[in-house]
Design an enzyme around this catalytic site. Structure first.
Site, PDB file in Angstrom:
ATOM      1  CG  ASP A 239       1.095   4.996  -2.120  1.00  0.00           C
ATOM      2  OD1 ASP A 239       0.837   4.396  -3.180  1.00  0.00           O
ATOM      3  OD2 ASP A 239       1.017   6.223  -1.995  1.00  0.00           O
TER       4      ASP A 239
ATOM      5  N   GLY B  19       8.664   3.411  -6.714  1.00  0.00           N
ATOM      6  CA  GLY B  19       9.710   3.608  -5.711  1.00  0.00           C
ATOM      7  C   GLY B  19       9.329   3.041  -4.366  1.00  0.00           C
TER       8      GLY B  19
ATOM      9  CG  ASP C 238      -0.500   6.654   4.332  1.00  0.00           C
ATOM     10  OD1 ASP C 238       0.070   5.771   3.655  1.00  0.00           O
ATOM     11  OD2 ASP C 238      -1.239   7.522   3.835  1.00  0.00           O
TER      12      ASP C 238
ATOM     13  CE  LYS D 235      -4.493   6.995   3.875  1.00  0.00           C
ATOM     14  NZ  LYS D 235      -4.574   8.475   3.723  1.00  0.00           N
TER      15      LYS D 235
END
Length: 298
Positions: free
Chosen positions: A217, A290, A162, A207
């Site tokens: 993601d 997405g 992230d 992570k």
């Protein structure tokens, strides 16, 4: 101060233009696509395989973007766009006031800046470029060091994909301004990803606290940056390495019946949500689809 490593992507004697009423949106877009095509011709087979998946989308995107030309030529900015107006009014300095990460270097802010950058490339309006610059400069100091909220150090040990996403905005600033601070910040993030723990199959952990797990993601958080960095600085095998991550997800996370990808995959099959045979999470998550789809495009 000398630039430590020159850009590999700039066409001879050209720069991405800031707003100039003499330059039509169509011409600006063609320059951007020419730059992109020149980059796509460099990768090896794996990256070409991924690129082939999105060529149709690129063509339709060109047609859609060209539809904005009349308004942009008049104003330099699609001023009636309610989303853009909301962004510029609610977050005038490019700092998103999120609940968990207020005004911090984070993927939420990076995604916002990606959208603003895309609008800048279509309209050529320099105000949008400087909006991105102001947001990045809040976190990247003159030495190129990245700071979190309230001046905290970048959490290297967290190995969180992230925290890589905003590197795309850093690359954009370096491509245009060629300032060492942005090169140093981008190089730091690139090194961070090269140290990312991997699953047995070679996929990045999402992570440190999610061992042996790939989340869709992460495709958007890391791969477009890594591919962009590799193209910009001529990293041998770098684009293929980024493409390989997307292909690993496709191989292990896709439902054979629907073609959709599950949100998460625990290769160790230890998590409570993981299917004991496949390691997959039980759901297909629309937002995760997405993330993955836009990672392919970008």
């Amino acid at each position: 101060e000398a630039v430590p490593l020159q850009s590999k992507s700039a066409l001879p004697h050209t720069k991405l233009p800031l707003y100039d009423r003499r330059t039509s949106v169509q011409e600006t877009l063609r320059l951007g696509m020419l730059r992109g095509w020149r980059k796509f011709m460099r990768p090896g087979f794996a990256a070409v395989a991924v690129a082939a998946m999105v060529i149709a989308g690129c063509v339709s995107g060109l047609a859609s973007a060209q539809q904005t030309q009349p308004e942009a030529e008049k104003t330099g900015l699609p001023v009636n766009d309610p989303v853009l107006n909301r962004v510029l009014s609610q977050w005038p300095e490019g700092r998103i006031d999120t609940t968990k990460n207020p005004g911090e270097w984070a993927y939420e802010e990076g995604t916002l800046l990606d959208g603003v950058t895309a609008l800048w490339r279509v309209t050529g309006d320099g105000r949008l470029f400087y909006y991105v610059k102001a947001a990045v400069d809040h976190s990247v100091d003159a030495s190129g060091a990245i700071h979190m909220a309230n001046g905290g150090e970048f959490p290297q040990a967290a190995h969180s994909l992230d925290n890589i996403e905003m590197g795309r905005s850093v690359l954009t600033l370096y491509q245009v301004l060629q300032q060492p601070r942005y090169y140093k910040a981008a190089a730091f993030l690139h090194e961070q990803v090269t140290q990312q723990p991997k699953t047995v199959s070679g996929g990045y952990w999402h992570k440190q606290i999610y061992p042996n797990q790939m989340w869709l993601d992460g495709a958007y958080m890391a791969e477009p940056f890594m591919a962009g960095y590799a193209r910009e600085f001529g990293v041998a095998g770098g684009v293929d390495a980024a493409a390989e991550q997307l292909l690993i997800m496709s191989e292990h996370m896709r439902e054979p019946g629907t073609g959709l990808l599950r949100h998460g995959w625990d290769e160790s099959k230890q998590m409570g949500w993981a299917d004991k045979q496949t390691g997959l999470s039980p759901e297909v998550w629309a937002r995760a689809m997405g993330w993955y789809s836009m990672a392919l495009v970008d």
